[in-house]
Design an enzyme around this catalytic site. Sequence first.
Site, short mmCIF file in Angstrom:
data_model
loop_
_atom_site.label_atom_id
_atom_site.label_comp_id
_atom_site.label_asym_id
_atom_site.label_seq_id
_atom_site.Cartn_x
_atom_site.Cartn_y
_atom_site.Cartn_z
N SER A 1 0.82 -1.21 0.00
CA SER A 1 0.00 0.00 0.00
C SER A 1 0.85 1.26 0.00
CB SER A 1 -0.92 0.00 1.22
OG SER A 1 -0.18 -0.18 2.41
N ASN B 1 -2.12 -2.60 13.39
CA ASN B 1 -3.58 -2.45 13.34
C ASN B 1 -4.05 -1.20 14.07
OD1 ASN B 1 -3.44 -4.82 11.97
ND2 ASN B 1 -4.24 -6.11 13.62
N THR C 1 -40.59 25.87 -9.91
CA THR C 1 -40.83 24.47 -9.53
C THR C 1 -40.94 23.74 -10.87
OG1 THR C 1 -43.23 24.72 -9.51
CG2 THR C 1 -42.09 25.07 -7.40
N HIS C 2 -40.46 22.52 -10.92
CA HIS C 2 -40.41 21.76 -12.18
C HIS C 2 -39.61 22.51 -13.25
CE1 HIS C 2 -43.88 19.46 -10.46
NE2 HIS C 2 -44.20 20.66 -10.02
N SER D 1 -13.84 27.82 -26.53
CA SER D 1 -13.90 26.65 -27.41
C SER D 1 -12.82 26.79 -28.47
CB SER D 1 -15.27 26.58 -28.08
OG SER D 1 -15.19 25.82 -29.26
N LYS E 1 -17.80 31.12 -27.88
CA LYS E 1 -18.17 30.36 -26.69
C LYS E 1 -17.50 30.85 -25.41
CE LYS E 1 -19.84 26.44 -26.71
NZ LYS E 1 -21.12 25.90 -26.31
N ASN F 1 -17.57 28.82 -21.87
CA ASN F 1 -18.12 27.62 -21.25
C ASN F 1 -17.91 27.62 -19.73
OD1 ASN F 1 -19.03 26.54 -23.69
ND2 ASN F 1 -17.00 25.68 -24.12
N GLU G 1 -19.36 22.79 -14.36
CA GLU G 1 -19.67 21.43 -14.83
C GLU G 1 -18.83 20.39 -14.08
OE1 GLU G 1 -19.28 23.29 -18.99
OE2 GLU G 1 -20.06 21.30 -19.35
N TYR H 1 -9.28 -6.82 12.65
CA TYR H 1 -8.69 -6.33 11.40
C TYR H 1 -8.69 -7.39 10.31
CZ TYR H 1 -5.37 -4.41 8.05
OH TYR H 1 -4.77 -3.95 6.90
N GLN I 1 -7.40 -2.21 4.10
CA GLN I 1 -6.38 -1.40 3.43
C GLN I 1 -6.97 -0.65 2.23
OE1 GLN I 1 -2.19 -2.73 3.18
NE2 GLN I 1 -2.59 -3.01 1.01
N LYS J 1 -8.19 3.56 2.03
CA LYS J 1 -7.47 4.83 1.91
C LYS J 1 -7.63 5.52 0.56
CE LYS J 1 -4.44 2.94 5.20
NZ LYS J 1 -5.19 1.66 4.98
N1 ARG Z 1 -1.17 -1.32 5.32
C1 ARG Z 1 -2.11 -1.82 6.26
C2 ARG Z 1 -3.47 -1.14 6.09
O1 ARG Z 1 -3.53 -0.18 5.41
C3 ARG Z 1 -1.64 -1.58 7.66
C4 ARG Z 1 -2.15 -2.58 8.65
C5 ARG Z 1 -1.55 -3.89 8.43
N2 ARG Z 1 -1.96 -4.80 9.44
C6 ARG Z 1 -1.85 -6.13 9.28
N3 ARG Z 1 -2.27 -6.89 10.24
N4 ARG Z 1 -1.35 -6.64 8.18
O2 ARG Z 1 -4.49 -1.58 6.56
#
Ligand code: ARG
Length: 459
Positions: free
Chosen positions: A24, A111, A156-157, A278, A284, A286, A291, A318, A323, A326
Amino acid sequence: AANTMWGGRFASGPDAIMEAINASIGFDRRLYAQDIRGSRAHAAMLAAQGIISDSDARAIGEGLLTVLSEIEAGNFPFSTALEDIHMNVEARLKDLIGEPAGRLHTGRSRNDQVATDFRLWVRDQCDAAIAALEAVIRAALGQAEAGADWVMPGFTHLQTAQPVTWGHHMMAYVEMFGRDLGRFRDARARMNESPLGAAALAGTGYPIDRQATAAALEFDRPMANSLDAVSDRDFALEFLSAASICAVHLSRLSEELVIWSSAQFRFVSMSDRWSTGSSIMPQKRNPDAAELIRAKIGRILGATVALFTVMKGLPLAYSKDMQEDKEQVFDAADSLMLALAAMAGMLSDLTANRDRMEAAASAGFSTATDLADWLVREAGLPFREAHHVTGSLVAMAEARGCDLPDLTLSDMQSVNPAITDDVFGVLGVHNSVASRQSYGGTAPGQVRAQITRWKEKLA
Ligand code: ARG
């Protein structure tokens, strides 16, 4: 070769594909500052509790600051083999300070470490969203103040309904963004508890002080249950949910700005700073920023649905599935911040075209309700009958291609003889908005009261 962090029982290293799916570091390096902050708090607490020596804690603390500056200077050797930000930082610390680095992870697991880092990161994003929303609200308030009594059609509408004021319309969005602000504040308050010290899942036998690390990281308190602390990502889901609702509001306002800036409406003119041209059509202008803000909900809601789907059905505690939290939150947060900043800028620079809006409000029979109300009030008709009489007059005006105030008194009396000259006093759009004095209504006095309340709130 086997992993240097956990490879004790492994004879060989992972398959290349295993490494690719497992790592990660490509994205969680964004947590470096939070990771180092959490580790420094943890090391200081370990020393204060007599679990590691003061000199080791000092070496760890200083070494982590060196790691921080290496990352910020862009010369940190990130390694995919080391999986994630946590192990990259710790491995580098070992290169820098040697043996004491191995004592940092005492009484802690990745964890609780990742749960802590991520909470700190999302907490910062709540603060950023709150500040960015305040800027959007100020921009909308500026528009509302300038045009508290400028008349425009209310819809409205998307059909002309009744006249409202530009200020009233802007203040409707201020209320929506105000609730968004409240949602980010609420989410922040609820997530502000520390998972650190939950360790892998069960807590730890070391005499750690979770209150101390919670305080050092500006959490209100430690989380009460170690299993919960490492298992849930509801704080991220709450952030994403608040972001999604906010993005819906941004999207609706953007849609209105796109419509209003068209040649057919011309209610608003966007400044050059927020428009594009444009490459083929020289005439134009825009509204690309509007948007794109309108579209950001797609990514933000997509991230929200993705994380809900990842979390549902996961057994405690966990699992590596988590993971996947993120990238979704990073992308949603980036999209939201950009959209909020663009909206604040676009709205501040926007020119509302008072004359166009008033002309549009005066067309489209927008005061038909005022006429019906007059018939009830002054001629004693039941509302249903007044509605019918007014409908006939609208049909007459429509057939002649004129507006209600353009009909003559005898036209009116041909439909209902009780109508007098006084009726023309309620037909103008200014009369109409001025009469809407009910609390929260569109009368300029009510709109100014809303503006005043919001300025006090923001002060
Ligand atoms: N890179 C892991 C995550 O984002 C960190 C936690 C890893 N924990 C484990 N027991 N492998 O969740």
